[in-house]
Design an enzyme around this catalytic site. Structure first.
Site, PDB file in Angstrom:
ATOM      1  N   THR A 280      34.319  89.919   3.290  1.00  0.00           N
ATOM      2  CA  THR A 280      32.887  90.220   3.163  1.00  0.00           C
ATOM      3  C   THR A 280      32.551  90.784   1.785  1.00  0.00           C
ATOM      4  O   THR A 280      31.496  90.481   1.211  1.00  0.00           O
ATOM      5  CB  THR A 280      32.466  91.234   4.242  1.00  0.00           C
ATOM      6  OG1 THR A 280      32.746  90.678   5.529  1.00  0.00           O
ATOM      7  CG2 THR A 280      30.989  91.574   4.140  1.00  0.00           C
TER       8      THR A 280
ATOM      9  N   CYS B  51      36.359  89.584  13.843  1.00  0.00           N
ATOM     10  CA  CYS B  51      36.366  88.575  12.769  1.00  0.00           C
ATOM     11  C   CYS B  51      36.936  89.128  11.474  1.00  0.00           C
ATOM     12  O   CYS B  51      36.977  88.425  10.464  1.00  0.00           O
ATOM     13  CB  CYS B  51      34.955  88.021  12.536  1.00  0.00           C
ATOM     14  SG  CYS B  51      34.599  86.544  13.523  1.00  0.00           S
ATOM     15  N   PHE B  52      37.320  90.413  11.466  1.00  0.00           N
ATOM     16  CA  PHE B  52      38.082  91.000  10.368  1.00  0.00           C
ATOM     17  C   PHE B  52      37.368  90.944   9.030  1.00  0.00           C
ATOM     18  O   PHE B  52      37.995  90.756   7.989  1.00  0.00           O
ATOM     19  CB  PHE B  52      39.460  90.307  10.259  1.00  0.00           C
ATOM     20  CG  PHE B  52      40.049  89.969  11.593  1.00  0.00           C
ATOM     21  CD1 PHE B  52      40.526  90.964  12.412  1.00  0.00           C
ATOM     22  CD2 PHE B  52      40.051  88.666  12.054  1.00  0.00           C
ATOM     23  CE1 PHE B  52      41.018  90.670  13.672  1.00  0.00           C
ATOM     24  CE2 PHE B  52      40.535  88.353  13.307  1.00  0.00           C
ATOM     25  CZ  PHE B  52      41.028  89.363  14.116  1.00  0.00           C
ATOM     26  N   CYS B  53      36.044  91.101   9.045  1.00  0.00           N
ATOM     27  CA  CYS B  53      35.247  91.044   7.816  1.00  0.00           C
ATOM     28  C   CYS B  53      35.503  89.750   7.049  1.00  0.00           C
ATOM     29  O   CYS B  53      35.597  89.742   5.812  1.00  0.00           O
ATOM     30  CB  CYS B  53      35.534  92.258   6.924  1.00  0.00           C
ATOM     31  SG  CYS B  53      35.036  93.829   7.637  1.00  0.00           S
ATOM     32  N   ASN B  54      35.647  88.662   7.799  1.00  0.00           N
ATOM     33  CA  ASN B  54      35.896  87.363   7.173  1.00  0.00           C
ATOM     34  C   ASN B  54      35.218  86.295   8.016  1.00  0.00           C
ATOM     35  O   ASN B  54      35.869  85.501   8.703  1.00  0.00           O
ATOM     36  CB  ASN B  54      37.399  87.095   7.069  1.00  0.00           C
ATOM     37  CG  ASN B  54      37.727  85.936   6.144  1.00  0.00           C
ATOM     38  OD1 ASN B  54      36.947  85.000   6.016  1.00  0.00           O
ATOM     39  ND2 ASN B  54      38.887  85.990   5.515  1.00  0.00           N
TER      40      ASN B  54
END
Length: 887
Positions: free
Chosen positions: A153, A422-425
């Site tokens: 992100t 979503c793991f900042c992705n």
């Protein structure tokens, strides 16, 4: 190791067989350095814990912290901007650390400068703000900002700054980079110096895919172009994830900018990163703001400012976190001493990841269906193309995804720490999970936001589960995780308790047999009280009015009497499973949040709910609320309220009873702020005496605090037809005033659990135990299971309540409220039977409460439900509203 209890079913992949069948060398451990000894000496706090979130944050070794602390105790480090002796020591030490950072990445001060930042995110923001963007004009088409869609992100967020400069941002999919070489050949004018910026991760923080470092030289030389545009390309290599477990040679792969965060490598310190800037690129950077230490000269009354010469002095605004910088020296020392270097870490962590990937990939249900779906761009063939990250979703036998939130909760019961979401992705998440742009927007409109636990929408996953290995990870960690997957997916529920994973839990004393002196009603031969068959053993205990028939709220001393008879023949007549009208069979309040229940037969109401329900909570030494998820033995602490004497008596096995006044002393109370479900609440400390008592019993420093009587906390959600001015008020509950449980629902769950017992001889989950696990206030008899979820509102005697929705349960229901021991079967069976939503019980709220005259809830009171106008499945916002709310 947590999760290693013997379970029937498939066996995990034998490591020796895996090693022998491997087509390439398998490297595990660090040569002569014993990994077992390393764990025992440096990471004792991991005993009983399986930590698999190293991509989120790795862990620091004890010797690093000891060495750093000794350094601070032996030296005086002053502000490096001063000129005294201590400041000179700080300056020189910081400069030495800069050299150490560059040496770690195999480069030197002649090629790169180290700009310390607050982390990789701050470093990326600095690049975006200082890059020499050229806006479009008649003479120029303007700069381009390109980024790989498989980016964090913090990378994607750079486009906002580019947009403010009227610069076009272009996302590039990984597969599109294959054609970048063709675009490079047709780029056109080699003399054009129009600056463009391309950013990509060395390692995907989503899947662990490692993208070619050769792209750096190819893009910079013009042989590859992310998009067709004449000009000169500069490259940002997002190395934050990659360098946590791999060496990076910047003498070979000379990116212009390399952002990183040190806690990814060392675990400590956090909040410190760096931007490595190539010195040939540094002069191009533009700086607008200037802070302390960055100016060679400036005037306060005139627009005159001359920056310092070096890129470091120009871009490190203010005083850097110099003590944290000094801590890095000890991090490098420890890493080298314990492992021999990053190449060893790279090989060790990849071996663990490939072994786990191979074992997971081979798991099948009896019908041949896969147990997990792994999201990967590689076959884990080499550490050059794959990092030690495995991203997956768990499937049921029909191939449907089991929501990541449920997997996370089950893992926590085994004390296995994973990462979900979503793991900042978002880009990688969309690509691997097949989520379209329209679906993302639809999910947002439905109430799903990044970081919440809404894991399924219309049966489709919104995220996944990620495990990742660090340099101190072991084969036992990987095998414990594999046993967890096998036990929860491929083995029948057998009622076996989970091995306890935290000190103080194993062998925790059973709840002391103590008198409740409450009304006892039976259903199918079981007591309805969670504390059935108990006897008094204390004079104070005997004198407590535990089952209360309170008659007035207004006199200074409330009259209360114990009751041991069924209050009405009507209540007794309907508890045998008959189809009579609904009535209240039990009432519980929980004076201390997460501690044991206090059962009553008649109890006064206040605007926040049952009088004194969750008015107190236990907090740790930092003022953070403790729940049974962190401290299961809280359920062994039994509070009793004596309305006549205006005291709460607290008792636990092995401890002398202790008294706490029901109301705080306004003059002496120490006021403090605490947090409950993101809300700030004003509280008062109940004193050192009870603090010492709790600390002794729980084995950790803690305090008892009470919600201030003059503090009003409003519920976040309004009931139907309720205006903001009449919002319900809450005690220290997370979100709702009351939780109602239907005995028919409990009975159905009980039958499912006991049917799964292999022997079928012993009822592993008696009704009284199940009821106590769900920690409800109001227990009613019902005509059918889960009918309460179809109600819109109910009346209990003269009182009216609105049904807010179902309670989305957390892993606390797996804790036996009499012993503090965990057993995952309740959660797992409920997840299976309720289509993985794990809803159980419903929340109630006063529609109106007139306290001009006393109001009471009573056992035996008739319950009249009103059905919803249209019965339909609970939508997404409902699943978000009521999560883990009463603990």
């Amino acid at each position: 190791m947590a999760g290693e209890a013997a379970q029937p079913g498939p066996e995990i992949l034998d490591f020796a067989r895996f090693r022998d069948s491997s087509t390439q060398p398998v490297v595990y451990g660090y040569g002569q350095r014993s990994l077992r000894e390393l764990r025992a000496r440096e990471f004792r706090r991991l005993e009983g814990t399986v930590y698999l979130d190293h991509a989120g944050a790795t862990l620091f070794p004890q010797s690093q912290l000891t060495s750093f602390t000794h350094d601070l105790m032996e030296n005086v480090y002053g502000n490096p901007h001063s000129q005294n002796i201590s400041s000179k020591l700080t300056h020189d030490t910081v400069e030495q650390v800069r050299y150490r950072v560059l040496a770690h990445f195999r480069t030197c001060p002649e090629d790169y400068s180290v700009v310390f930042t607050a982390g990789s995110t701050a470093a990326l923001k600095l690049v975006a703000e200082a890059f020499p963007w050229v806006s479009p004009s008649q003479e120029s088409s303007g700069s381009r900002f390109c980024y790989l869609t498989d980016s964090h992100t913090s990378v994607v967020g750079m486009r906002m700054i580019a947009t403010a400069m009227n610069v076009t941002s272009i996302p590039v999919r990984p597969e599109e980079m294959e054609s970048a070489e063709k675009r490079g050949a047709a780029a056109g004018d080699p003399d054009c110096q129009l600056p463009h910026l391309f950013c990509y991760p060395a390692q995907s923080n989503f899947s662990g895919t490692r993208y070619p470092l050769s792209w750096i030289g190819e893009v910079k030389s013009g042989r590859m172009c992310p998009v067709s545009a004449p000009g000169k390309w500069f490259v940002v290599l997002d190395a934050a994830s990659y360098v946590s477990t791999s060496p990076l040679d910047l003498s070979v792969h000379q990116a212009d900018f390399v952002p990183l965060s040190f806690y990814k490598i060392f675990g400590f310190p956090t909040g410190l990163g760096a931007l490595l800037v190539h010195n040939r690129t540094a002069p191009l950077l533009r700086k607008t703001y200037f802070g302390g230490g960055t100016a060679a000269a400036y005037l306060a009354g005139e627009d005159f400012y001359i920056p310092r010469q070096s890129v470091v002095e120009r871009f490190e605004d203010g005083t850097i976190s110099f003590l944290d910088v000094i801590a890095l020296k000890h991090g490098f020392d420890a890493l080298e001493r314990l492992t021999g270097g990053m190449e060893n870490i790279k090989q060790h962590t990849f071996t663990l990841a490939r072994y786990t990937y191979t074992a997971l990939s081979s798991l099948r249900y009896p019908n041949g269906a896969r147990v997990v779906r792994i999201y990967s761009d590689s076959e884990f063939s080499s550490p050059e193309v794959q990092g030690p990250i495995i991203n997956f979703n768990v499937l049921d036998e029909s191939g449907n995804v089991i929501g990541y939130s449920q997997v996370d909760k089950m893992a926590s019961l085994h004390n296995i720490h994973v990462r979900t979401g979503c793991f900042c992705n978002t880009g990688a998440c969309q690509r691997h999970l097949g989520i379209s742009d329209e679906m993302v927007k639809k999910h947002l409109q439905a109430g799903h936001v990044c970081g919440d636990d809404v894991d399924l929408i219309d049966g489709q996953p919104t995220g996944s589960v990620r495990i990742s290995f660090g340099y101190m990870s072991t084969l036992e960690d990987a095998q414990a995780f594999l046993r967890f997957i096998i036990a929860t997916r491929l083995c029948p529920s057998g009622g076996h308790p989970i091995p306890q994973a935290t000190p103080g839990e194993a062998g925790a004393p059973p709840a002391e047999s103590e008198a409740q002196n409450t009304m006892t009603v039976t259903m199918d031969g079981h007591s309805s009280s969670p504390e059935e068959d108990t006897r008094p053993n204390s004079r104070i205990w005997n004198d407590l009015p535990t089952a209360v028939d309170a008659v007035s709220l207004h006199p200074p001393v409330l009259k209360a009497t114990r009751t041991q008879q069924t209050p009405s023949g009507r209540a007794a007549g309907v508890l045998d499973g008959g189809l009579g009208s609904h009535v209240v069979t039990n009432l519980y309040l929980y004076p201390i949040k997460s501690c044991a229940a206090f059962e009553v037969t008649r109890w006064p109401l206040e605007k926040q709910g049952l009088l004194y329900d969750r008015s107190w909570m236990v907090v740790n030494h930092n003022g953070i609320c403790l729940s049974q998820k962190q401290e299961p033995r809280l359920c062994l602490i039994q509070p009793f309220i004596d309305l006549q004497q205006r005291i709460m008596v607290i008792k636990a096995k092995g401890m002398e009873p202790i008294e706490v006044p029901l109301e705080e002393n306004g003059e002496q109370a120490q006021i403090c702020q605490s947090k409950v479900c993101t809300d700030r609440v004003n509280t008062s400390d109940c004193g050192e005496k009870i603090s010492s008592w709790l600390s002794e019993f729980l084995g950790r420093p803690c305090h008892l605090i009470k919600q201030s009587s003059n503090f009003q906390r409003n519920a976040k959600k309004h009931g139907k037809g309720q205006s903001a001015g009449t919002t319900a008020t809450l005690s220290l509950v997370n979100e709702a005033q009351y939780l109602l449980l239907n005995r028919s629902s409990v009975l159905e769950l009980q039958q499912q659990l006991n049917a799964s017992d292999e022997n079928g001889k012993e009822k592993l989950f008696p009704m009284k135990d199940l009821i106590s696990r769900f920690r409800a206030n109001i227990i009613i008899n019902g005509t059918s299971a889960f009918e309460e979820e179809k109600w819109d509102e109910i009346s209990i005697g003269p009182l009216h309540f609105q049904v807010l929705g179902p309670c989305h349960r957390c892993q606390m229901i797996c804790i036996d409220q009499k012993t503090g021991q965990r057993n995952q079967n309740v959660f797992q069976k409920l997840s299976e039977s309720r289509e993985r939503k794990v809803n159980f019980g419903v929340y109630l709220m006063h529609t109106s409460l007139d306290l001009s005259s006393p109001r009471f809830l009573s056992v035996g009171a008739q319950v009249l439900p009103v059905l919803k106008e249209s019965i339909e499945c609970h939508d997404l916002p409902a699943s978000r509203k009521y999560q883990d709310v009463i603990s």
